[in-house]
Design an enzyme around this catalytic site. Sequence first.
Site, PDB file in Angstrom:
ATOM      1  N   ASP A  66       2.179  -6.503  -3.763  1.00  0.00           N
ATOM      2  CA  ASP A  66       2.269  -6.983  -2.382  1.00  0.00           C
ATOM      3  C   ASP A  66       1.255  -6.225  -1.519  1.00  0.00           C
ATOM      4  O   ASP A  66       1.613  -5.463  -0.623  1.00  0.00           O
ATOM      5  CB  ASP A  66       3.689  -6.782  -1.850  1.00  0.00           C
ATOM      6  CG  ASP A  66       3.892  -7.428  -0.486  1.00  0.00           C
ATOM      7  OD1 ASP A  66       3.064  -8.275  -0.104  1.00  0.00           O
ATOM      8  OD2 ASP A  66       4.868  -7.071   0.198  1.00  0.00           O
ATOM      9  N   SER A  72       6.188  -3.521   7.649  1.00  0.00           N
ATOM     10  CA  SER A  72       5.511  -3.935   6.415  1.00  0.00           C
ATOM     11  C   SER A  72       4.008  -3.724   6.530  1.00  0.00           C
ATOM     12  O   SER A  72       3.375  -4.148   7.497  1.00  0.00           O
ATOM     13  CB  SER A  72       5.795  -5.415   6.132  1.00  0.00           C
ATOM     14  OG  SER A  72       7.158  -5.619   5.868  1.00  0.00           O
ATOM     15  N   HIS A 125       2.269 -10.249   1.995  1.00  0.00           N
ATOM     16  CA  HIS A 125       3.138 -11.202   2.696  1.00  0.00           C
ATOM     17  C   HIS A 125       2.897 -11.219   4.208  1.00  0.00           C
ATOM     18  O   HIS A 125       3.302 -12.162   4.887  1.00  0.00           O
ATOM     19  CB  HIS A 125       4.617 -10.924   2.385  1.00  0.00           C
ATOM     20  CG  HIS A 125       5.198  -9.745   3.070  1.00  0.00           C
ATOM     21  ND1 HIS A 125       5.348  -8.512   2.465  1.00  0.00           N
ATOM     22  CD2 HIS A 125       5.688  -9.586   4.322  1.00  0.00           C
ATOM     23  CE1 HIS A 125       5.909  -7.670   3.305  1.00  0.00           C
ATOM     24  NE2 HIS A 125       6.118  -8.293   4.440  1.00  0.00           N
TER      25      HIS A 125
END
Length: 399
Positions: free
Chosen positions: A191, A283, A160
């Site tokens: 992810d 992230s 992402h």
Amino acid sequence: MNRYELPSFNVIAREILEQWNARKQALTRTFFIAGLILLSAFSGMVGSYIYLATNGHVIENITSLQKENSQSLYVPQTTQEEKIVDVVKNASPAVVSIIITKDVPIVEQYFTDPFQNFFGDSPFQFQVPQYRQLGTEKKEVGGGSGFIVSEDGFVLTNKHVVIDEKADYTVFTTDGKSYPAKVLAKDPVQDLAVLKISQDEIVGEGGLVTKKPFSKVQLGNSDGLQIGQTVIAIGNALGEFRNTVSVGVISGLGRTVTASGGDFVETIEDVIQTDAAINKGNSGGPLLNLAGQVIGVNTATVLDAQSIGFAVPSNKAKRDIEQVKNGGKIIYPFLGVRYLLLTEKLGKEKDLSVDYGALIQKGSQGEKAVEPGSAAQKAGLREGDVILEVGGEKVTQDN
């Protein structure tokens, strides 16, 4: 009558002068000796003052240096603390910030009067705002984290973080250098994404050109993790505070979460839960054990909770990196069935003899239960079948 003989004046004067000279010499000697004593004492005082003053500065400087040394000389208080410090020191050079830039339109606002053509110049003017585009400009639109896994510049991050096909991505290392990054592959299920940056070239003696290796981290084995195990998260917190460190424990294993952000929504299975703070911008950063090995890739956090974050296990990342290096893409085997995980309640409703497994059935919009030409069809699977095990492992709500 006795007769007295009186001395003459010259004799008396001579005696007086001799006595005065004797006393004068005695006084002179006394004052000279006293002066020497006073001068010696004064010189000693001055010398002592100078010595003490300069020596005092030396002592003061030595004391100051001792204080500085005692402050700069770090002494770990526990073995665990020492391990955490060592892990952060060794891993940080391989942790990178990923900056997202994109060509965005330059918009100008202006005003028009829609009634001017009907009434001409009028004291009553209506101003209606209008907008027009004046080209585009390169602008930073987001950021995330990542880490280098090979000396030749392979970088692992979240899918992402690099989801926008039209954006450009730049990797910043801890020494302030920047590298354009190429997105090599995105995992269709996890992810995860793999990037590549180019090494700096070094010209040596005789014009020999070599490539400078990147600092890298080691990927550990995520299969043997334990709840309560100490972990360390490093990342670009809030897209502003690079290489922010947080420490916590593994607070859950085998979690299934639905992560979302912007246009990205994905259900991620079998992830690690941790209470190490994972902020926006973290992230794609590493989750490390006390041996300095990456055991997870930080991927999501629960915004309404305190210190509930999730990481993709490192063994899934290992698979992606190997596939990209060997074949240039990430692929998964395709079984070709639609299914519903069974529970005890659902098993009773369907009048089944089992309360676990994957019940093959049609989709909610009437999609086929078994895809034509798939491995499932070739194996003879049909709608209504229940898959109990895959690879010798039971199919359950948690697996």
